[in-house]
Scaffold this active site. Structure first.
Site, PDB file in Angstrom:
ATOM      1  N   GLY A   1     101.240  71.276  17.846  1.00  0.00           N
ATOM      2  CA  GLY A   1     102.339  70.523  17.259  1.00  0.00           C
ATOM      3  C   GLY A   1     103.675  70.796  17.892  1.00  0.00           C
ATOM      4  O   GLY A   1     104.078  70.140  18.851  1.00  0.00           O
ATOM      5  N   ARG A   2     104.404  71.776  17.365  1.00  0.00           N
ATOM      6  CA  ARG A   2     105.766  72.033  17.830  1.00  0.00           C
ATOM      7  C   ARG A   2     105.886  72.235  19.339  1.00  0.00           C
ATOM      8  O   ARG A   2     106.889  71.825  19.920  1.00  0.00           O
ATOM      9  CB  ARG A   2     106.382  73.188  17.045  1.00  0.00           C
ATOM     10  CG  ARG A   2     106.978  72.699  15.727  1.00  0.00           C
ATOM     11  CD  ARG A   2     107.178  73.806  14.721  1.00  0.00           C
ATOM     12  NE  ARG A   2     105.914  74.202  14.110  1.00  0.00           N
ATOM     13  CZ  ARG A   2     105.820  74.814  12.943  1.00  0.00           C
ATOM     14  NH1 ARG A   2     106.902  75.118  12.265  1.00  0.00           N
ATOM     15  NH2 ARG A   2     104.647  75.130  12.445  1.00  0.00           N
TER      16      ARG A   2
ATOM     17  N   ARG B   1      92.920  63.126   8.207  1.00  0.00           N
ATOM     18  CA  ARG B   1      93.488  64.474   8.252  1.00  0.00           C
ATOM     19  C   ARG B   1      93.512  65.086   6.854  1.00  0.00           C
ATOM     20  O   ARG B   1      93.974  64.462   5.904  1.00  0.00           O
ATOM     21  CB  ARG B   1      94.919  64.435   8.816  1.00  0.00           C
ATOM     22  CG  ARG B   1      95.444  65.840   9.144  1.00  0.00           C
ATOM     23  CD  ARG B   1      96.825  65.822   9.747  1.00  0.00           C
ATOM     24  NE  ARG B   1      96.966  66.902  10.731  1.00  0.00           N
ATOM     25  CZ  ARG B   1      98.100  67.524  11.005  1.00  0.00           C
ATOM     26  NH1 ARG B   1      99.229  67.182  10.392  1.00  0.00           N
ATOM     27  NH2 ARG B   1      98.150  68.487  11.908  1.00  0.00           N
TER      28      ARG B   1
ATOM     29  N   GLN C   1      99.219  57.259  12.260  1.00  0.00           N
ATOM     30  CA  GLN C   1      98.936  57.991  11.027  1.00  0.00           C
ATOM     31  C   GLN C   1      99.471  57.208   9.838  1.00  0.00           C
ATOM     32  O   GLN C   1     100.680  56.969   9.730  1.00  0.00           O
ATOM     33  CB  GLN C   1      99.539  59.403  11.022  1.00  0.00           C
ATOM     34  CG  GLN C   1      98.940  60.207   9.852  1.00  0.00           C
ATOM     35  CD  GLN C   1      99.638  61.512   9.566  1.00  0.00           C
ATOM     36  OE1 GLN C   1     100.845  61.535   9.380  1.00  0.00           O
ATOM     37  NE2 GLN C   1      98.885  62.594   9.498  1.00  0.00           N
TER      38      GLN C   1
ATOM     39  N   TYR D   1     100.519  64.928   0.012  1.00  0.00           N
ATOM     40  CA  TYR D   1     100.870  63.531  -0.208  1.00  0.00           C
ATOM     41  C   TYR D   1      99.795  62.833  -1.058  1.00  0.00           C
ATOM     42  O   TYR D   1      98.931  63.491  -1.623  1.00  0.00           O
ATOM     43  CB  TYR D   1     101.134  62.842   1.134  1.00  0.00           C
ATOM     44  CG  TYR D   1     102.285  63.501   1.878  1.00  0.00           C
ATOM     45  CD1 TYR D   1     103.572  63.510   1.321  1.00  0.00           C
ATOM     46  CD2 TYR D   1     102.090  64.163   3.088  1.00  0.00           C
ATOM     47  CE1 TYR D   1     104.636  64.146   1.958  1.00  0.00           C
ATOM     48  CE2 TYR D   1     103.147  64.806   3.732  1.00  0.00           C
ATOM     49  CZ  TYR D   1     104.408  64.793   3.156  1.00  0.00           C
ATOM     50  OH  TYR D   1     105.447  65.433   3.786  1.00  0.00           O
TER      51      TYR D   1
END
Length: 365
Positions: free
Chosen positions: A322-323, A233, A100, A186
């Site tokens: 994810g987590r 993404r 990424q 971002y």
């Protein structure tokens, strides 16, 4: 039943063994100084190589692109060599891994970027946003972000080139492809979202103009390494790190159509994942599926049942968990066998060493 999650999928030249994605998750354990990926990170990713696809943690494309202490880069020879340890370890376990590529723009502090002033689409400070800096011990010190300066056309051209070079570096490091981080507030996101971009030139104003930087970055990377190795993404409905768009359905449907023209291999939608967050509107999911003909990944608050449903409804091709991957290195097997999932320790997510990274066990009866 989770049959759909365990069907193979063709992703460019790769054949993924299942539809389960380990999405990018910042863990802030790069070797210092130098922000280099290391053996500990190689072990962590290799442990999770049973995912159909791993997307590595956000990796800055330049020194200016770094938002937080201890995150890895991919712009120096030693950083490329560090990532080679990771990709070799994942491939040895039969996994597939994309890098990424990340530039944080204004979501940083001068302490993390060599004393420079951050850059962004516009001179707009992200409100109520903190980042962590290295304050000389194992505990990160959190500080407010500062006012960025608006990027000049030269700055924009330079960053496009940094993304292009980072894509080439990722292949040199052994990655199977790259994911452009255009989500979560971002730099790319700072151009796309209307409330973070008040430019009056060709990069601001209309949706088409606000998508121009994304368009140029993706074009450069596709030209460098091929569309079948490039994913993107996006996070249409999050307000993370202070970016908000006035018309997200319209803006991000247009973004999906733009990315479709580049024939990128996948589009990865990061959904809002805090506890009482609104669901992604069905009308948006359908519009994206209509606009984008490549592989669609969705991530955010998915369990096996919800992921299976999204696949069966034809709205997604891959599902990111994810987590759960933090504390369940063998997550695909646990899902397939119906084994219980272990909970992660939130205190060990960022920084530190092996504890909370590589010491979560596989399930044993």
């Amino acid at each position: 039943m989770t049959d759909s999650l365990f069907q193979p999928l063709q992703l460019g030249k790769l054949t993924l063994k299942n539809r389960i994605v380990m999405p990018p998750m910042t863990r802030s354990r790069a070797t210092q100084p130098g922000n280099e990926a290391n053996e500990m990170m190689a072990e962590y990713y290799a442990q999770r190589a049973s995912a159909g696809l791993i997307v590595g943690e956000g990796t800055q494309i330049s020194a200016m692109g770094q938002g937080y202490a201890w995150t890895p880069g991919i712009y120096s020879p030693s950083q490329i060599a560090g990532w080679k340890k990771v990709t070799d370890a994942v491939h040895a376990q039969g996994g597939a891994i994309f890098a990424q590529l990340w530039h944080v723009g204004r979501v940083t502090h001068p302490d993390n970027i060599g004393g420079e002033q951050p850059i962004s689409s516009s001179a707009i400070k992200a409100e109520n946003v903190k980042v962590f800096i290295d304050n000389g011990n194992q505990e990160p010190g959190f500080v407010d972000v500062v006012m960025p300066r608006e990027m000049t056309k030269e700055d924009i051209n330079n960053v496009v080139e940094e993304y292009r070079q980072a894509a080439l570096n990722a292949l040199e490091a052994g990655f199977d492809g790259i994911e452009l981080h255009g989500a979560n507030g971002y730099l790319i996101n700072q151009f796309i979202d209307s409330e973070a971009n008040d430019r009056t030139d060709e990069y601001g104003g209309s949706i088409e103009n606000r998508l121009r930087f994304l368009d140029e970055v993706v074009a450069a990377m596709v030209e460098a390494i091929g569309a079948d190795r490039v994913g993107v993404r996006l996070a249409p409905f999050t307000s993370l790190n202070g970016t908000v768009d006035a018309t997200p359905v319209e803006t991000y449907t247009a973004a999906a159509a733009l990315l479709n023209k580049h024939n990128i291999v996948y589009l990865h939608i990061a959904e809002v994942d805090w506890d009482d967050a609104p669901e992604t509107p069905l009308v948006f999911r359908q519009a994206v599926r209509e606009a984008f003909k490549g592989v669609l990944i969705y991530a955010g608050r998915y369990d096996a049942q919800k992921g299976e449903q999204a696949l069966n409804e034809g709205l997604a091709d891959l599902i990111g968990f994810g987590r759960p991957f933090v504390s369940n290195p063998d997550l695909p097997n646990r899902i397939q066998q119906g084994y219980p999932l272990a909970a992660h320790d939130p205190e060990t997510l960022f920084g530190g060493a092996e504890k909370g990274l590589t010491d979560y066990p596989v399930y044993t009866k």
